[in-house]
Scaffold this active site. Structure first.
Site, PDB file in Angstrom:
ATOM      1  N   LYS A 155       0.973  -0.925  -0.006  1.00  0.00           N
ATOM      2  CA  LYS A 155       0.546   0.243  -0.204  1.00  0.00           C
ATOM      3  C   LYS A 155       0.771   1.329   0.020  1.00  0.00           C
ATOM      4  O   LYS A 155       1.712   1.474   1.296  1.00  0.00           O
ATOM      5  CB  LYS A 155      -0.507   0.486   1.157  1.00  0.00           C
ATOM      6  CG  LYS A 155      -1.802   1.022   1.369  1.00  0.00           C
ATOM      7  CD  LYS A 155      -2.474   1.148   2.456  1.00  0.00           C
ATOM      8  CE  LYS A 155      -1.937   3.023   3.060  1.00  0.00           C
ATOM      9  NZ  LYS A 155      -1.759   4.168   2.209  1.00  0.00           N
ATOM     10  N   GLU A 230       9.961   1.362  10.766  1.00  0.00           N
ATOM     11  CA  GLU A 230      10.631   2.151  10.624  1.00  0.00           C
ATOM     12  C   GLU A 230       9.676   3.202  10.537  1.00  0.00           C
ATOM     13  O   GLU A 230       9.341   3.916   9.914  1.00  0.00           O
ATOM     14  CB  GLU A 230      11.421   1.788   8.923  1.00  0.00           C
ATOM     15  CG  GLU A 230      11.866   1.081   8.654  1.00  0.00           C
ATOM     16  CD  GLU A 230      13.773   0.787   9.729  1.00  0.00           C
ATOM     17  OE1 GLU A 230      14.056   1.482  10.292  1.00  0.00           O
ATOM     18  OE2 GLU A 230      14.433  -0.471   9.206  1.00  0.00           O
ATOM     19  N   CYS A 264      13.526  10.630   7.599  1.00  0.00           N
ATOM     20  CA  CYS A 264      13.944   9.940   8.863  1.00  0.00           C
ATOM     21  C   CYS A 264      15.008  10.161   9.447  1.00  0.00           C
ATOM     22  O   CYS A 264      15.522   9.864  10.410  1.00  0.00           O
ATOM     23  CB  CYS A 264      12.753   8.964   9.343  1.00  0.00           C
ATOM     24  SG  CYS A 264      13.129   7.409   7.868  1.00  0.00           S
ATOM     25  N   GLU A 355       9.779  15.784  15.827  1.00  0.00           N
ATOM     26  CA  GLU A 355      10.043  15.135  13.931  1.00  0.00           C
ATOM     27  C   GLU A 355       8.873  16.580  13.360  1.00  0.00           C
ATOM     28  O   GLU A 355       7.886  16.067  13.975  1.00  0.00           O
ATOM     29  CB  GLU A 355      10.046  14.048  13.416  1.00  0.00           C
ATOM     30  CG  GLU A 355      10.196  13.512  12.067  1.00  0.00           C
ATOM     31  CD  GLU A 355       9.940  12.464  11.706  1.00  0.00           C
ATOM     32  OE1 GLU A 355       8.459  12.076  11.795  1.00  0.00           O
ATOM     33  OE2 GLU A 355      11.063  11.738  11.498  1.00  0.00           O
TER      34      GLU A 355
HETATM   35  P1  NAP Z   1       1.649   7.849   8.815  1.00  0.00           P
HETATM   36  O1  NAP Z   1       0.522   7.832   8.928  1.00  0.00           O
HETATM   37  O2  NAP Z   1       2.241   7.094  10.038  1.00  0.00           O
HETATM   38  O3  NAP Z   1       1.769   6.704   7.035  1.00  0.00           O
HETATM   39  C1  NAP Z   1       2.439   5.966   6.695  1.00  0.00           C
HETATM   40  C2  NAP Z   1       1.704   5.092   5.805  1.00  0.00           C
HETATM   41  O4  NAP Z   1       0.890   4.608   7.253  1.00  0.00           O
HETATM   42  C3  NAP Z   1       0.208   5.592   4.851  1.00  0.00           C
HETATM   43  O5  NAP Z   1       1.068   4.584   3.862  1.00  0.00           O
HETATM   44  C4  NAP Z   1      -0.634   5.747   5.370  1.00  0.00           C
HETATM   45  O6  NAP Z   1      -2.047   5.762   4.744  1.00  0.00           O
HETATM   46  C5  NAP Z   1      -0.610   4.243   6.572  1.00  0.00           C
HETATM   47  N1  NAP Z   1      -1.702   4.045   7.103  1.00  0.00           N
HETATM   48  C6  NAP Z   1      -2.066   5.504   8.197  1.00  0.00           C
HETATM   49  N2  NAP Z   1      -2.995   5.014   9.268  1.00  0.00           N
HETATM   50  C7  NAP Z   1      -2.565   3.535   9.108  1.00  0.00           C
HETATM   51  C8  NAP Z   1      -3.409   2.330  10.291  1.00  0.00           C
HETATM   52  N3  NAP Z   1      -4.437   3.105  11.038  1.00  0.00           N
HETATM   53  N4  NAP Z   1      -2.934   1.429   9.976  1.00  0.00           N
HETATM   54  C9  NAP Z   1      -2.536   0.607   8.417  1.00  0.00           C
HETATM   55  N5  NAP Z   1      -2.201   1.850   7.780  1.00  0.00           N
HETATM   56  C10 NAP Z   1      -2.095   2.928   8.202  1.00  0.00           C
HETATM   57  O7  NAP Z   1       2.480   9.043   8.367  1.00  0.00           O
HETATM   58  P2  NAP Z   1       1.650  10.973   7.098  1.00  0.00           P
HETATM   59  O8  NAP Z   1       0.161  11.198   8.217  1.00  0.00           O
HETATM   60  O9  NAP Z   1       1.589  10.554   6.411  1.00  0.00           O
HETATM   61  O10 NAP Z   1       3.138  11.424   8.216  1.00  0.00           O
HETATM   62  C11 NAP Z   1       2.738  12.511   9.733  1.00  0.00           C
HETATM   63  C12 NAP Z   1       3.898  12.360  10.308  1.00  0.00           C
HETATM   64  O11 NAP Z   1       4.798  11.255  10.239  1.00  0.00           O
HETATM   65  C13 NAP Z   1       5.400  13.116   9.100  1.00  0.00           C
HETATM   66  O12 NAP Z   1       4.506  14.213   9.346  1.00  0.00           O
HETATM   67  C14 NAP Z   1       6.242  12.940   9.820  1.00  0.00           C
HETATM   68  O13 NAP Z   1       6.914  13.321  11.226  1.00  0.00           O
HETATM   69  C15 NAP Z   1       6.130  11.141  10.067  1.00  0.00           C
HETATM   70  N6  NAP Z   1       6.766  10.128   9.014  1.00  0.00           N
HETATM   71  C16 NAP Z   1       7.498   9.341   8.890  1.00  0.00           C
HETATM   72  C17 NAP Z   1       8.400   9.059   7.675  1.00  0.00           C
HETATM   73  C18 NAP Z   1       9.567   8.196   8.149  1.00  0.00           C
HETATM   74  O14 NAP Z   1      10.304   7.773   7.370  1.00  0.00           O
HETATM   75  N7  NAP Z   1       9.431   7.426   9.851  1.00  0.00           N
HETATM   76  C19 NAP Z   1       7.526   9.031   6.867  1.00  0.00           C
HETATM   77  C20 NAP Z   1       6.205   9.440   6.796  1.00  0.00           C
HETATM   78  C21 NAP Z   1       5.942   9.731   7.794  1.00  0.00           C
HETATM   79  P3  NAP Z   1      -2.164   6.833   3.914  1.00  0.00           P
HETATM   80  O15 NAP Z   1      -1.726   7.991   3.269  1.00  0.00           O
HETATM   81  O16 NAP Z   1      -3.844   6.956   3.695  1.00  0.00           O
HETATM   82  O17 NAP Z   1      -1.727   7.490   5.324  1.00  0.00           O
END
Ligand code: NAP
Ligand code: MG
Length: 453
Positions: A155, A230, A264, A355
């Site tokens: 996904k 991660e 990250c 972060e």
């Molecule tokens: P996120 O919500 O953690 O999303 C990452 C992935 O998980 C996306 O594919 C998301 O789908 C999916 N996801 C979200 N809720 C889920 C659930 N309940 N069950 C299963 N999968 C789920 O991250 P984000 O909201 O895009 O970003 C928010 C913050 O996270 C950023 O500002 C940053 O601080 C941090 N972040 C960190 C990393 C890293 O590499 N460590 C990467 C991205 C973000 P959707 O796209 O449909 O929400």
């Protein structure tokens, strides 16, 4: 009901395309197909599976320009980065294409017989990818998973589905059988969550926020589902007085502003030894002002826009600490932001602790080696970090003392596909890449064969 998502070019705010999002039924169908494909994929001879992965890699290379262009318009990545990212997928596939013939078990001496171990695939692996590095993070999950004989459902993040969808097409063209690698665009709450709850998905590889990562780990507990996480980071770039200060300062903007800070591994806390703080700031200001934030299509671009308006707004909420200086960014349409250097008043400020995932760095002086280590470790995260010093004993001492999975000395580079990558503390669980990643896509089976009469 069919859901769609409008992909917006973050550099121009123009509509790129509509993507149809999977519902639960489509997700369950894809998981069922992946489950059926598992039995034939695991049975393909090791040499044949290796050949198919090399063909997949070659097809990715043949499409590198097209993949890079998709990432530029979907994610605002710079041309240089986007090409590197497409090549990273091919490199990771080539690296793990050497695995099928080398998934060795052991023969262990036992009385009255023979004891052997097998490394067996898990079944269907669910890979959940964030929007910051859509191609590499996908590849780090699917390449070793496929090499070990698993099938994959993947996904992509809702914001950034285009390259993943293209990679699925490329895989089929390269001869990877139907059902072995399926990309399912959709919402985290629907598709991602179904990976966690579906009993035929045997492992989750999740990259994203620490908050969602925790809920995924909790969900996996229900079926004792294997999970690799991660998560976030707040990595320190530690600069000692005895380092090459100009070199450290020249490299520091790239270490945090690359990919607009949506990384990250971003070295988003800079710690500078007090006695050289002012001279470092002089060199650093020059470097930040030179950092090129421009149309990501340009080969000179070092940084593009942020991914979305929402992310842009979230980053602005951290700008309540004194600003030391900023770089520049285009104005007008697009989610642009100038690289920003903050000097937080205290280590308890949000900008120092959380972060930000944007082009914002916080900088602070430290007194001595012990203070540098204490400040670097004063965080719930532990993903990466850098240590700049010309004293090699100190470099080794500090590298051993910083609680983080990926450190570099006199360098800011933390990712190589043939070395392990992952986090300490709340930055994650498990390791990706390198020779050991295969262990997290296999189960060890022990078989004793009685040879007595
Ligand atoms: P996120 O919500 O953690 O999303 C990452 C992935 O998980 C996306 O594919 C998301 O789908 C999916 N996801 C979200 N809720 C889920 C659930 N309940 N069950 C299963 N999968 C789920 O991250 P984000 O909201 O895009 O970003 C928010 C913050 O996270 C950023 O500002 C940053 O601080 C941090 N972040 C960190 C990393 C890293 O590499 N460590 C990467 C991205 C973000 P959707 O796209 O449909 O929400
Ligand atoms: Mg989210």
């Amino acid at each position: 009901m069919s859901l769609t998502y409008q992909v917006i070019n973050p550099a121009t705010e123009e509509l790129v395309t509509d993507v149809s999002l999977a519902d639960l039924t489509r997700t369950d169908d894809a998981i069922e197909r992946a489950h059926r494909a598992f039995h034939s994929w695991r049975a393909i001879s090791p040499g044949e599976r290796a050949k198919l992965l090399r063909a997949f890699a070659q097809h990715v290379t043949n499409h590198r320009e097209e993949l890079a262009q998709l990432e530029i318009i979907n994610s605002g990545h710079t041309l240089g980065n986007a090409l590197w990212e497409a090549d990273n997928v091919a490199n990771v596939l080539n690296y793990y294409s050497a695995a099928p013939e080398r998934l060795f078990g052991k023969q262990i001496p036992v009385p009255n017989g023979i004891d052997i171990t097998f490394k067996e695939p898990l079944g269907v692996v669910g890979v959940i990818v964030p929007w910051n590095f859509p191609m590499p993070i996908a590849g780090w999950g699917f390449a070793p998973a496929l090499a070990a004989g698993n099938t994959v459902v993947l996904k992509p993040a809702e914001y950034t589905p285009l390259t993943a969808m293209k990679l699925a097409e490329i895989a089929l063209k390269a001869g990877i059988p139907e059902g072995v690698f399926t990309v399912i665009p959709g919402k985290g709450s629907i598709v991602g969550n179904r990976f966690v709850t579906h009993p035929k998905v045997r492992k989750i590889v999740f990259t994203g926020s620490t908050e969602v990562g925790k809920s995924i780990m909790a969900g996996c507990a229900d079926q004792v589902k294997r999970v690799t996480l991660e998560l976030g980071g707040k990595s320190a770039n530690i600069i000692f007085a005895d380092s090459d200060l100009e070199r450290a300062a020249a490299a520091a903007p790239g270490a945090v502003f690359d990919n607009a800070g949506q990384d990250c591994c971003a070295r988003s806390r800079i710690l500078v030894e007090k006695k050289v703080f002012d001279s470092f700031m002089g060199y650093f200001e020059t470097a930040v002002k030179k950092f090129r934030v421009e149309d990501p299509q340009l080969s000179t671009a070092e940084m593009g826009p942020l991914i979305s308006k929402k992310q842009w707004e979230s980053v602005q909420t951290f700008l309540d600490e004194p600003v030391a200086f900023t770089g520049s960014a285009p104005s007008g349409k697009g989610f642009w932001m100038a690289p920003t250097v903050l000097q937080p008043k205290s280590t308890s400020s949000r900008a120092w602790r959380e972060e930000i995932f944007g082009p914002v760095v916080s900088i602070m002086p430290f007194d001595d080696e012990a203070d540098a280590i204490a400040k670097a470790n004063d965080t719930e995260f532990g993903l990466s970090g850098s240590i700049w010093t010309n004293n090699s004993a100190k470099a080794i001492r500090v590298s051993r003392a910083v609680e983080s999975g990926n450190l570099s000395v006199n360098s800011n580079s933390s990712v190589r596909y043939w070395t392990p990558f992952g986090g300490y503390k709340q930055s994650g669980l498990g390791r990706e890449l390198g020779p050991d990643a295969l262990d997290s896509f296999t189960e060890v089976k022990n078989v004793f064969i009685n040879t007595d009469n």
